[in-house]
Design a protein around this motif. Structure first.
Motif, PDB file in Angstrom:
ATOM      1  N   LEU A 191       0.876  -1.231  -0.126  1.00 48.52           N
ATOM      2  CA  LEU A 191      -0.051   0.036   0.094  1.00 48.52           C
ATOM      3  C   LEU A 191       1.005   1.263  -0.010  1.00 48.52           C
ATOM      4  N   GLY A 192       0.763   2.096  -0.909  1.00 51.26           N
ATOM      5  CA  GLY A 192       1.586   3.281  -1.192  1.00 51.26           C
ATOM      6  C   GLY A 192       0.569   4.479  -0.984  1.00 51.26           C
ATOM      7  N   LEU A 193       0.958   5.395  -0.107  1.00 50.85           N
ATOM      8  CA  LEU A 193      -0.024   6.508   0.017  1.00 50.85           C
ATOM      9  C   LEU A 193       0.641   7.874  -0.490  1.00 50.85           C
ATOM     10  N   THR A 194      -0.142   8.728  -1.620  1.00 51.70           N
ATOM     11  CA  THR A 194       0.650   9.819  -1.965  1.00 51.70           C
ATOM     12  C   THR A 194      -0.545  10.367  -2.569  1.00 51.70           C
ATOM     13  N   ASP A 195      -0.614  11.838  -2.483  1.00 52.57           N
ATOM     14  CA  ASP A 195      -1.351  12.654  -3.343  1.00 52.57           C
ATOM     15  C   ASP A 195      -1.028  12.917  -4.693  1.00 52.57           C
ATOM     16  N   GLU A 196       0.131  12.423  -5.252  1.00 49.50           N
ATOM     17  CA  GLU A 196       0.604  12.736  -6.371  1.00 49.50           C
ATOM     18  C   GLU A 196      -0.114  11.979  -7.582  1.00 49.50           C
ATOM     19  N   ARG A 197      -0.173  12.262  -8.612  1.00 52.78           N
ATOM     20  CA  ARG A 197      -1.139  11.419  -9.715  1.00 52.78           C
ATOM     21  C   ARG A 197       0.168  10.560 -10.172  1.00 52.78           C
ATOM     22  N   ILE A 198      -0.016   9.363  -9.834  1.00 50.26           N
ATOM     23  CA  ILE A 198       1.146   8.509 -10.435  1.00 50.26           C
ATOM     24  C   ILE A 198       0.681   7.896 -11.904  1.00 50.26           C
ATOM     25  N   ASP A 199       1.741   7.319 -12.460  1.00 49.64           N
ATOM     26  CA  ASP A 199       1.554   6.385 -13.720  1.00 49.64           C
ATOM     27  C   ASP A 199       1.407   4.974 -12.990  1.00 49.64           C
ATOM     28  N   LEU A 200       0.436   4.410 -13.292  1.00 45.67           N
ATOM     29  CA  LEU A 200       0.087   2.957 -12.540  1.00 45.67           C
ATOM     30  C   LEU A 200       1.074   2.021 -13.466  1.00 45.67           C
ATOM     31  N   VAL A 201       1.216   2.153 -14.765  1.00 40.17           N
ATOM     32  CA  VAL A 201       2.128   1.318 -15.357  1.00 40.17           C
ATOM     33  C   VAL A 201       3.527   1.377 -15.173  1.00 40.17           C
ATOM     34  N   ARG A 202       3.811   2.690 -15.029  1.00 37.58           N
ATOM     35  CA  ARG A 202       5.510   2.914 -14.824  1.00 37.58           C
ATOM     36  C   ARG A 202       5.929   2.443 -13.415  1.00 37.58           C
ATOM     37  N   ASP A 203       4.694   2.672 -12.667  1.00 35.12           N
ATOM     38  CA  ASP A 203       4.936   2.419 -11.061  1.00 35.12           C
ATOM     39  C   ASP A 203       4.671   1.372 -10.773  1.00 35.12           C
ATOM     40  N   GLY A 204       4.353   0.408 -11.562  1.00 35.12           N
ATOM     41  CA  GLY A 204       3.962  -1.137 -11.578  1.00 35.12           C
ATOM     42  C   GLY A 204       2.553  -1.215 -10.167  1.00 35.12           C
ATOM     43  N   VAL A 205       1.727  -0.287 -10.225  1.00 34.61           N
ATOM     44  CA  VAL A 205       0.710  -0.278  -9.503  1.00 34.61           C
ATOM     45  C   VAL A 205      -0.505  -1.011  -9.995  1.00 34.61           C
ATOM     46  N   ASP A 206      -1.287  -1.910  -9.463  1.00 30.72           N
ATOM     47  CA  ASP A 206      -2.544  -2.594  -9.945  1.00 30.72           C
ATOM     48  C   ASP A 206      -3.541  -1.601  -9.812  1.00 30.72           C
ATOM     49  N   VAL A 207      -3.775  -1.067  -8.679  1.00 32.39           N
ATOM     50  CA  VAL A 207      -5.166  -0.358  -8.469  1.00 32.39           C
ATOM     51  C   VAL A 207      -4.788   1.014  -7.614  1.00 32.39           C
ATOM     52  N   ALA A 208      -5.389   2.057  -8.061  1.00 32.97           N
ATOM     53  CA  ALA A 208      -5.372   3.576  -7.449  1.00 32.97           C
ATOM     54  C   ALA A 208      -6.516   4.098  -7.016  1.00 32.97           C
ATOM     55  N   ILE A 209      -6.868   4.384  -5.874  1.00 30.65           N
ATOM     56  CA  ILE A 209      -8.028   5.091  -5.299  1.00 30.65           C
ATOM     57  C   ILE A 209      -7.440   6.796  -5.230  1.00 30.65           C
ATOM     58  N   ARG A 210      -8.553   7.592  -6.013  1.00 33.63           N
ATOM     59  CA  ARG A 210      -8.182   8.776  -6.063  1.00 33.63           C
ATOM     60  C   ARG A 210      -9.283   9.623  -5.797  1.00 33.63           C
ATOM     61  N   LEU A 211      -9.162  10.799  -5.580  1.00 38.52           N
ATOM     62  CA  LEU A 211     -10.323  11.875  -5.148  1.00 38.52           C
ATOM     63  C   LEU A 211     -10.231  12.909  -6.367  1.00 38.52           C
ATOM     64  N   GLY A 212     -11.209  13.293  -6.786  1.00 38.65           N
ATOM     65  CA  GLY A 212     -11.418  14.347  -7.869  1.00 38.65           C
ATOM     66  C   GLY A 212     -11.579  13.961  -9.196  1.00 38.65           C
ATOM     67  N   PRO A 213     -11.889  14.864 -10.278  1.00 44.53           N
ATOM     68  CA  PRO A 213     -12.017  14.134 -11.683  1.00 44.53           C
ATOM     69  C   PRO A 213     -10.730  13.708 -12.185  1.00 44.53           C
ATOM     70  N   LEU A 214     -10.756  12.673 -13.000  1.00 40.08           N
ATOM     71  CA  LEU A 214      -9.633  11.920 -13.402  1.00 40.08           C
ATOM     72  C   LEU A 214      -9.983  12.011 -15.158  1.00 40.08           C
TER      73      LEU A 214
END
Length: 310
Positions: free
Chosen positions: A129-152
């Motif tokens: 579990l990684g916690l950040t308010d930065e908009r990460i690149d899921l593919v680049r950072d090897g993340v499966d799922v991201a939970i985000r607030l705000g328009p995407l």
């Protein structure tokens, strides 16, 4: 060296270097030495007889041949993982690691306990579990799922709407007793406000009154923060008035440490969404997590169902 030396280990290393653009980053990620990463790439290129990556002192980029090979490599690795996943499913036990990213304050206050509950149901699944308010690149950072607030707007990811997060205006009882309770939105201009420096337009509040009319109200103040937990502490320390997600301050409200201000006026709710890396969406453990969170987030104070999966 021949084509039999194109191993899954070397393919995985190549794909991650292509996505991260850095040998050292992949070495840290895989907890191996950078020399091992370099060796995997060299051996893969020798087996294929082509140069896949162009290396400079600052970055690693794909060659034309590397770009074509990368597209096939990620498909191969996805098929291998799906095959492994289906084989494991015969034992009715989902296993493996899921990498999740979440908005920091929401992760600390609520998502972490949901992850604990998920792991209690699926003890063979590990979670990073990684916690950040930065908009990460899921593919680049090897993340499966991201939970985000705000328009995407990332159309390359699978987007699932989880609902909307309700916001309210809050202040401490001490601040209200010392500075007065605002009777109208216009009164906020004369009070100290807490603003978010990482949210555009945080110096203006859009308030909907009991009659449905919308008012745009400026909010000033000497303190700006870039983290929800810092805003929570500022309200608690009587530094001013401002908007807060209900889930951020629900305990402080129930304990009387904070109170609502202008309760007859509503702030616009904020979309809460789940981004899923497309190539990971069909993996059983990821599907289990997605379905679990889609229901479990409704237990978070102030999160209400709305929208639909895109």
């Amino acid at each position: 060296m021949d084509k039999s030396d194109v191993t899954l280990e070397r393919l995985r290393t190549f794909v991650r270097v292509a996505e991260r653009g850095s040998l050292s980053a992949v070495a840290r990620e895989q907890t191996i030495g950078q020399s091992s990463v370099t060796r995997h790439l060299r051996e893969l290129e020798q087996a294929l007889g082509v140069v896949l990556l162009a290396r400079t002192t600052r970055r690693v980029t794909l060659t034309e041949e590397g770009s074509r090979y990368y597209a096939h490599a990620i498909q191969i690795l996805r098929l291998v993982e799906q095959a492994n996943d289906e084989a494991r499913s015969t034992s009715e036990t989902a296993a493996g690691t899921i990498r999740i990213s979440c908005t920091a304050a929401l992760g600390v206050r609520h998502l972490s306990r949901l992850i604990f509950a998920f792991q209690d149901q699926h003890p063979a699944i590990s979670v990073d579990l990684g916690l950040t308010d930065e908009r990460i690149d899921l593919v680049r950072d090897g993340v499966d799922v991201a939970i985000r607030l705000g328009p995407l707007s990332d159309s390359s990811m699978k987007l699932r709407s989880l609902g909307h997060s309700q916001r309210i205006l809050v202040a401490s009882p001490d601040y209200v007793s010392r500075h007065g309770r605002p009777a109208s939105p216009e009164a906020l201009a004369n009070l100290e406000g807490i603003r978010m420096s990482n949210i555009a337009g945080s110096d203006m509040l859009s308030l909907t009154g009991p009659d449905g009319a919308v008012q745009m109200v400026p909010i000033g103040g000497r303190l700006r923060v870039d983290h929800g937990l810092a805003a929570r502490e500022a309200y608690l320390a009587s530094r001013g008035i401002g908007p807060a997600h209900l889930w951020l301050v629900d305990d402080l409200l129930s304990e009387g440490h904070l109170e609502r201000v202008l309760p007859d006026y509503a702030l616009s709710p904020i979309p809460l969404s789940m981004l899923i890396a497309p190539e990971r969406a069909s993996i059983a453990r990821v599907r289990l997590l997605v379905e679990f969170l889609a229901e479990a987030v409704l237990d978070i104070p102030g999160v209400e169902r709305s929208g639909r999966e895109v």
